[in-house]
Scaffold this active site. Structure first.
Site, PDB file in Angstrom:
ATOM      1  N   HIS A  39       0.774   5.255   1.278  1.00 59.72           N
ATOM      2  CA  HIS A  39       0.000   6.133   2.159  1.00 59.72           C
ATOM      3  C   HIS A  39       0.674   7.498   2.207  1.00 59.72           C
ATOM      4  CE1 HIS A  39      -2.755   7.192   5.336  1.00 59.72           C
ATOM      5  NE2 HIS A  39      -1.734   7.732   5.976  1.00 59.72           N
ATOM      6  N   LYS A  63       4.026  13.728  -5.886  1.00 60.55           N
ATOM      7  CA  LYS A  63       5.209  13.669  -6.760  1.00 60.55           C
ATOM      8  C   LYS A  63       6.202  12.624  -6.266  1.00 60.55           C
ATOM      9  CE  LYS A  63       6.144  17.967  -9.092  1.00 60.55           C
ATOM     10  NZ  LYS A  63       6.527  19.325  -8.839  1.00 60.55           N
ATOM     11  N   ASP A 105      -0.952  -5.409   6.528  1.00 56.61           N
ATOM     12  CA  ASP A 105      -1.362  -6.422   7.512  1.00 56.61           C
ATOM     13  C   ASP A 105      -2.818  -6.140   7.875  1.00 56.61           C
ATOM     14  OD1 ASP A 105      -1.343  -4.312   9.269  1.00 56.61           O
ATOM     15  OD2 ASP A 105       0.361  -5.017  10.461  1.00 56.61           O
ATOM     16  N   ASN A 114       0.857  -1.190   0.000  1.00 58.41           N
ATOM     17  CA  ASN A 114       0.000   0.000   0.000  1.00 58.41           C
ATOM     18  C   ASN A 114       0.889   1.233   0.000  1.00 58.41           C
ATOM     19  OD1 ASN A 114      -2.375   1.616   0.268  1.00 58.41           O
ATOM     20  ND2 ASN A 114      -1.929   1.850   2.454  1.00 58.41           N
TER      21      ASN A 114
HETATM   22  C1  GAR Z   1      -2.428   8.908  -2.985  1.00 61.25           C
HETATM   23  O1  GAR Z   1      -1.888  10.095  -2.472  1.00 61.25           O
HETATM   24  C2  GAR Z   1      -2.341   7.787  -1.957  1.00 61.25           C
HETATM   25  O2  GAR Z   1      -1.216   7.879  -1.134  1.00 61.25           O
HETATM   26  C3  GAR Z   1      -3.606   8.013  -1.169  1.00 61.25           C
HETATM   27  O3  GAR Z   1      -4.569   8.361  -2.112  1.00 61.25           O
HETATM   28  C4  GAR Z   1      -3.935   9.039  -3.186  1.00 61.25           C
HETATM   29  C5  GAR Z   1      -4.400   8.411  -4.484  1.00 61.25           C
HETATM   30  O4  GAR Z   1      -4.032   9.186  -5.576  1.00 61.25           O
HETATM   31  N1  GAR Z   1      -3.955   6.856  -0.418  1.00 61.25           N
HETATM   32  C6  GAR Z   1      -4.495   6.881   0.781  1.00 61.25           C
HETATM   33  O5  GAR Z   1      -4.776   7.911   1.363  1.00 61.25           O
HETATM   34  C7  GAR Z   1      -4.762   5.518   1.387  1.00 61.25           C
HETATM   35  N2  GAR Z   1      -5.143   5.643   2.767  1.00 61.25           N
HETATM   36  P1  GAR Z   1      -4.061   8.580  -7.040  1.00 61.25           P
HETATM   37  O6  GAR Z   1      -5.445   7.934  -7.232  1.00 61.25           O
HETATM   38  O7  GAR Z   1      -3.897   9.768  -7.934  1.00 61.25           O
HETATM   39  O8  GAR Z   1      -2.962   7.596  -7.159  1.00 61.25           O
END
Ligand code: GAR
Length: 206
Positions: free
Chosen positions: A109, A172, A141, A107
């Site tokens: 984050h 970025k 996990d 994942n």
């Molecule tokens: C990303 O910044 C990712 O880290 C976040 O959502 C965005 C998706 O952008 N994920 C979370 O917050 C998960 N808890 P994207 O659809 O343009 O890749």
């Protein structure tokens, strides 16, 4: 080449970075499936641009969350995916699914975990007043953003940042970090030791 599935809910900019790097042959993966809990996710059209098979089902549809994840698990098994990357997938996976694909789910984050897990991490960082934030790629996990950490990158939080400007700066870095983590996994270079992930040396490093 290992088979990669990507789970998405939103815009798909991380998906695009992964699929571009895979197409250039930099990752050692073959994307076989992009799966979404939202049939209207823009990420699905990103996948189609790259010619990757898509599957979508509304998690709010009949049977709700249970039916969605039973379907998703079937799709993933049938795709033969050896690695599953969550890229802006906004749901906690059921424990059974985590166990079935143990240490084969990554994942990304948008914070320096363990700070600010859960939703709206850039907003949490701005509101908390931290000076540095960033992004984390980790193994999944059963917890919420709690699994062993693979890679992190830091960015400054500037005085005038809004959650939006910070999120853009973080994104970025994500586009660089996530393909790199996937490349390391595909090369068999990630070894989990308790809570820690050891990155084994590559051919060129020896
Ligand atoms: C990303 O910044 C990712 O880290 C976040 O959502 C965005 C998706 O952008 N994920 C979370 O917050 C998960 N808890 P994207 O659809 O343009 O890749």
């Amino acid at each position: 080449m290992i088979k990669l599935a990507v789970l998405v809910s939103g815009r798909g900019t991380n998906l695009a970075a992964i699929l571009e790097a895979a197409r250039e042959g930099r990752l050692g993966v073959r994307p076989v499936l992009v799966l979404s809990d939202r049939p209207d996710a823009r990420a699905l059209s990103v996948a189609q641009t790259y010619g990757v098979r898509t599957a979508a089902r509304d998690v709010a549809g009949p049977g709700g969350r249970r039916a969605f994840f039973a379907w998703a698990e079937r799709e993933l098994v049938e795709s033969g995916a050896e690695l599953i990357a969550l890229a802006g997938f906004m749901r906690l996976l059921p424990a059974g699914m985590v166990q079935r694909f143990r240490w084969r789910i990554l994942n990304i984050h948008p914070s320096l975990l363990p700070a600010f897990p859960g939703l709206d991490a850039p907003r949490q960082a701005v509101e908390h007043g931290v000076r540095i934030s960033g992004c984390t790629v980790h193994f999944v996990d059963e917890g919420m953003d709690t699994g062993p950490i693979v890679l992190q990158a830091a960015v400054p939080v500037l005085p005038d940042d809004t959650p939006g400007t910070l999120a853009a700066r973080i994104r970025k870095e994500e586009h660089r970090l996530y393909p790199e983590a996937i490349r390391l996994f595909a090369a068999g270079r990630l070894r989990i030791e308790g809570r820690r992930v050891r990155i084994l040396p590559g051919q060129k490093d020896i």
